[in-house]
Design a protein around this motif. Structure first.
Motif, PDB file in Angstrom:
ATOM      1  N   VAL A   1     -42.457  47.430 -77.802  1.00 18.38           N
ATOM      2  CA  VAL A   1     -42.468  46.894 -76.442  1.00 18.38           C
ATOM      3  C   VAL A   1     -43.833  46.261 -76.210  1.00 18.38           C
ATOM      4  CG1 VAL A   1     -42.183  47.369 -73.988  1.00 18.38           C
ATOM      5  CG2 VAL A   1     -40.901  48.713 -75.660  1.00 18.38           C
ATOM      6  N   LEU A   2     -43.836  45.030 -75.691  1.00 18.00           N
ATOM      7  CA  LEU A   2     -45.078  44.292 -75.450  1.00 18.00           C
ATOM      8  C   LEU A   2     -45.270  44.083 -73.947  1.00 18.00           C
ATOM      9  CD1 LEU A   2     -44.639  41.551 -78.216  1.00 18.00           C
ATOM     10  CD2 LEU A   2     -45.565  43.867 -78.446  1.00 18.00           C
ATOM     11  N   PHE A   3     -46.511  44.181 -73.500  1.00 15.51           N
ATOM     12  CA  PHE A   3     -46.828  44.066 -72.079  1.00 15.51           C
ATOM     13  C   PHE A   3     -47.902  43.005 -71.839  1.00 15.51           C
ATOM     14  CE2 PHE A   3     -45.344  48.429 -72.407  1.00 15.51           C
ATOM     15  CZ  PHE A   3     -44.724  48.701 -71.191  1.00 15.51           C
ATOM     16  N   ASP A   4     -47.702  42.207 -70.795  1.00 15.60           N
ATOM     17  CA  ASP A   4     -48.811  41.491 -70.205  1.00 15.60           C
ATOM     18  C   ASP A   4     -49.646  42.546 -69.446  1.00 15.60           C
ATOM     19  OD1 ASP A   4     -50.354  39.278 -69.143  1.00 15.60           O
ATOM     20  OD2 ASP A   4     -49.260  39.570 -67.273  1.00 15.60           O
ATOM     21  N   ILE A   5     -50.801  42.167 -68.905  1.00 14.62           N
ATOM     22  CA  ILE A   5     -51.623  43.138 -68.178  1.00 14.62           C
ATOM     23  C   ILE A   5     -51.664  42.835 -66.682  1.00 14.62           C
ATOM     24  CG2 ILE A   5     -53.907  44.186 -67.948  1.00 14.62           C
ATOM     25  CD1 ILE A   5     -54.386  43.677 -70.896  1.00 14.62           C
ATOM     26  N   ASP A   6     -52.303  41.707 -66.314  1.00 12.74           N
ATOM     27  CA  ASP A   6     -52.415  41.344 -64.895  1.00 12.74           C
ATOM     28  C   ASP A   6     -51.039  41.200 -64.246  1.00 12.74           C
ATOM     29  OD1 ASP A   6     -55.185  40.913 -63.919  1.00 12.74           O
ATOM     30  OD2 ASP A   6     -55.316  39.574 -65.643  1.00 12.74           O
TER      31      ASP A   6
END
Length: 291
Positions: A23-28
């Motif tokens: 699973v990959l996430f952006d941050i802001d």
């Protein structure tokens, strides 16, 4: 070339990704509700140089999710060095604000536990500066959660190009067909889609109709959205079905015959219960092969 060109957009639904690998996430705006802090920092910066503050709609369409170099060119097209200095000072103001208060997206830690419980790989993939990324991840207590952090400035091209997500797949050694992304901005969703990865979009700060232009798989309000957990439950069930259909793997030198899963499981139990020494193991394998 735009992010949409040569896109290998995935048509997979989330349950179709079973067995899930990463699973990959952006941050802001994806891990934390940081956009209001960015807006406050922008307002302060514009006030200091005597410029009119752009409205929220302008920032949403033209600024959010973009790399600092691109933002500098948009705000100061006739003086890029001034734009870069403006962004650098603005980032410093944002970090001061974020150090005082950085709220997580609702339900974030419920989701991270779900991911950890399943032993999935995970990465943060962002257009934020490395300093900002490290600060936000630290403030959220997720330093040990992510296997790696990819920032746009360390890639050949930042979002909305697929490069940051493709780099994450490569370094994690996972398939796009068994991975999905969480994103909240138009450039971020475009980047994930262009990389061929299903994207779950968050309507944290931007209207649904704007985000839908980038073709996310579906949208959620936050990580407590029932729609998300319905898909994750389906994913778990699909994974169990996929695993159940897969034959058990045995080392070739043990000589196990190709047989149904139920028969293989019986053999495993027999092996565990009967084999105590190397000589006994050889005798058992010999008997099994000659049945």
């Amino acid at each position: 070339m735009t992010a949409g060109e040569n896109s290998v957009q995935s048509n997979k639904s989330i349950p179709d990704l079973a067995p899930l690998e990463a699973v990959l996430f952006d941050i802001d705006g994806t891990l934390c509700d940081s956009d209001p802090l960015h807006y406050t920092a922008f307002c302060q910066m514009f006030a200091e140089i005597g410029m009119e503050v752009p409205d929220v709609e302008f920032l949403s369409k033209n600024i959010a999710g973009k790399h600092n170099d691109d933002i500098a060119a948009i705000l100061f097209p006739d003086d890029i060095p001034k734009g870069l200095k403006f962004m650098e000072d603005g980032e410093a103001k944002f970090r001061r604000l974020a150090s005082e208060n950085l709220p997580s997206i609702k339900g974030l830690y419920k989701l991270t536990k779900w991911i950890e419980d399943r032993g999935l790989k995970r990465a943060a993939v962002t257009n934020a500066s490395k300093q900002n990324a490290q600060l936000m991840i630290s403030k959220l207590g997720l330093q040990d959660f992510f296997d790696l952090v990819i920032v746009g400035s360390e890639c050949e091209r930042p979002k909305p190009y697929p490069d940051p997500y493709l780099k994450a797949l490569q370094l994690l050694q996972v398939s796009k067909d068994h991975t999905f992304v969480f994103e909240d901005s138009l450039p971020g969703i475009k980047a994930g889609v262009a990389a061929g990865i299903p994207v779950v979009g968050l309507t944290t700060n931007y209207p649904e109709n704007l985000l839908m232009e980038a073709n996310p798989t579906f949208l959620i309000k936050d990580y407590e959205d029932p729609k998300l957990w319905d898909y994750l439950e389906q994913l778990d069930k699909k994974r169990e079905e996929v695993v159940e259909k897969q034959p058990l793997e045995f080392p070739n030198n043990l000589g196990y015959p190709n047989c149904k899963r139920e028969e293989q499981e019986i053999l495993v139990l027999e092996f565990e219960n009967q084999i105590q020494t190397g000589r006994q193991m050889q005798a058992f394998v010999h008997e099994t092969k000659n049945k």
